[in-house]
Structures are given as C-alpha cells and as structure tokens.
Design a protein around this motif. Structure first.
Motif, PDB file in Angstrom:
ATOM      1  N   ARG A 161       0.839  -1.215   0.000  1.00 53.15           N
ATOM      2  CA  ARG A 161       0.000   0.000   0.000  1.00 53.15           C
ATOM      3  C   ARG A 161       0.868   1.256   0.000  1.00 53.15           C
ATOM      4  O   ARG A 161       0.538   2.241  -0.674  1.00 53.15           O
ATOM      5  CB  ARG A 161      -0.930   0.013   1.221  1.00 53.15           C
ATOM      6  N   ALA A 162       1.978   1.245   0.732  1.00 61.34           N
ATOM      7  CA  ALA A 162       2.880   2.396   0.743  1.00 61.34           C
ATOM      8  C   ALA A 162       3.494   2.616  -0.637  1.00 61.34           C
ATOM      9  O   ALA A 162       3.634   3.762  -1.096  1.00 61.34           O
ATOM     10  CB  ALA A 162       3.973   2.199   1.792  1.00 61.34           C
ATOM     11  N   MET A 163       3.848   1.517  -1.305  1.00 63.66           N
ATOM     12  CA  MET A 163       4.401   1.638  -2.659  1.00 63.66           C
ATOM     13  C   MET A 163       3.355   2.183  -3.628  1.00 63.66           C
ATOM     14  O   MET A 163       3.666   3.031  -4.480  1.00 63.66           O
ATOM     15  CB  MET A 163       4.909   0.277  -3.140  1.00 63.66           C
ATOM     16  N   GLU A 164       2.117   1.706  -3.524  1.00 62.04           N
ATOM     17  CA  GLU A 164       1.042   2.215  -4.375  1.00 62.04           C
ATOM     18  C   GLU A 164       0.838   3.707  -4.170  1.00 62.04           C
ATOM     19  O   GLU A 164       0.687   4.467  -5.134  1.00 62.04           O
ATOM     20  CB  GLU A 164      -0.274   1.489  -4.053  1.00 62.04           C
ATOM     21  N   LYS A 165       0.829   4.141  -2.915  1.00 65.05           N
ATOM     22  CA  LYS A 165       0.634   5.546  -2.597  1.00 65.05           C
ATOM     23  C   LYS A 165       1.777   6.382  -3.153  1.00 65.05           C
ATOM     24  O   LYS A 165       1.559   7.466  -3.719  1.00 65.05           O
ATOM     25  CB  LYS A 165       0.517   5.742  -1.089  1.00 65.05           C
ATOM     26  N   GLU A 167       3.656   5.673  -5.779  1.00 57.97           N
ATOM     27  CA  GLU A 167       3.483   5.730  -7.234  1.00 57.97           C
ATOM     28  C   GLU A 167       2.408   6.733  -7.620  1.00 57.97           C
ATOM     29  O   GLU A 167       2.558   7.492  -8.586  1.00 57.97           O
ATOM     30  CB  GLU A 167       3.119   4.348  -7.776  1.00 57.97           C
ATOM     31  N   GLU A 168       1.304   6.738  -6.875  1.00 56.13           N
ATOM     32  CA  GLU A 168       0.217   7.671  -7.170  1.00 56.13           C
ATOM     33  C   GLU A 168       0.667   9.115  -6.934  1.00 56.13           C
ATOM     34  O   GLU A 168       0.366  10.004  -7.735  1.00 56.13           O
ATOM     35  CB  GLU A 168      -0.992   7.347  -6.295  1.00 56.13           C
ATOM     36  N   ASP A 169       1.390   9.366  -5.851  1.00 57.99           N
ATOM     37  CA  ASP A 169       1.914  10.715  -5.581  1.00 57.99           C
ATOM     38  C   ASP A 169       2.860  11.156  -6.692  1.00 57.99           C
ATOM     39  O   ASP A 169       2.832  12.317  -7.131  1.00 57.99           O
ATOM     40  CB  ASP A 169       2.634  10.748  -4.229  1.00 57.99           C
TER      41      ASP A 169
END
Length: 176
Positions: A161-165, A167-169
């Motif tokens: 989830r931290a990696m997804e966030k 990437e989105e940022d």
C-alpha cells in the motif's frame, strides 16, 4: 453549526441461514398410528450451535436413521459418522440399536418413554446430543489451512500500500 455524529454500525452478527424446514415423521411415514410422543431437542455435543433444533411432538416410533437424516440435512450434508447420545456424552448413553441394523431401531425400543397425548409443552423432553466427523471436501480452498495462502504480491500488504501511494503521488507530481 451543530455537527451530527454518525451512528456506529451494530457489531451483532445476524444469522443469514434460512429457517430449518425438516418436519418430524408423520403417520404416513411410519405406516401406523403411534401410541406415544416426546418433545425431542437435538443439539451438537461439542458446542452451542445455531444448527440445534427441536421437534415439539415426535412419536417414539421414530428411528435413529430418521434423526440422523435430519441432522445431515440440517448441516447441508457435510457430516459423517454421527453418534447420538441421550442427555450426556458418555459411552453408556450412546443411542444404538441391537444387531446389524443399528439405525433402524426405534427410540421406544431403546427405553425412551413418552405420553399418549397432550400438549407439546406437557410431553417429556428427550435431549439428544450428537457428535460427528465433518466430511472431506474436494474444494482446494476449503482444504487449505489459513496460513498456507500468502499475499498475491509476495510482499507485506502495508509495504504494498505504501508503494502504491508513492506511485500515485509521483503520478500527480508529473501531471501538475
């Protein structure tokens, strides 16, 4: 301005099972008019279960096979090797017939006495406890233990989830 608080959802679990519709044997099923009746409470011997049920007025001519059939239907066919006990789970309280065909024995032949007539609330209560073995399933998901299935990403979900966030940022920074 008054701020309204949201109500918390109830933490009670509602039973989603349909009501159990297995009627006790009738005169037509037995082939004759029974002489005595009992109130039959059928419950799991291992734990309190929502699968427990009661027959308010059942003839003492009911066989062990009929009771076992009701238990199997109540569990959706997922039980095998059912053992029935009268009042307590002890070897001497085991409800078994004599001879080769144990399940064809009527409960009156095992010494269970009833009343000839009366309201269901006046009838003697027969408490039957049952123990069983769950049947094996062919479904691989059912047969797996809870620790066998890992994350589909191969990493801890918090890290994912931290990696997804991140990437989105990064995507939003490029857009601006």
């Amino acid at each position: 301005m008054v701020v309204k608080k949201k109500k918390k959802a109830s933490s009670k679990v509602a039973c989603t099972m349909a009501p159990f519709q297995f009627d006790p044997p009738t005169v037509v099923d037995l082939g004759h008019k029974p002489t005595e009746y009992v109130c039959c409470r059928i419950a799991s011997a291992t734990l309190a279960s929502p699968l427990d049920f009661e027959w308010p007025a059942v003839p003492t001519d009911v066989t062990i096979a009929m009771i076992k059939d009701a238990i199997v239907q109540r569990h959706g066919g997922a039980v095998a090797d059912i053992k029935l006990y009268h009042d307590q789970v002890k070897p001497e309280c085991l409800l078994e017939g004599r001879g080769n065909d144990n399940d064809a024995c009527a409960i009156k032949d095992l010494g269970i006495k009833g009343l000839a007539s009366g309201l269901p609330s006046d009838l003697p209560v027969l408490k039957i406890l049952y123990d069983y073995t769950p049947t094996a399933r062919e479904d691989p998901i059912v047969s797996l233990g809870p620790t066998v299935i890992g994350s589909k990403h191969g990493i801890n979900m918090k890290v994912f989830r931290a990696m997804e966030k991140a990437e989105e940022d990064a995507r939003w920074k490029r857009v601006r």
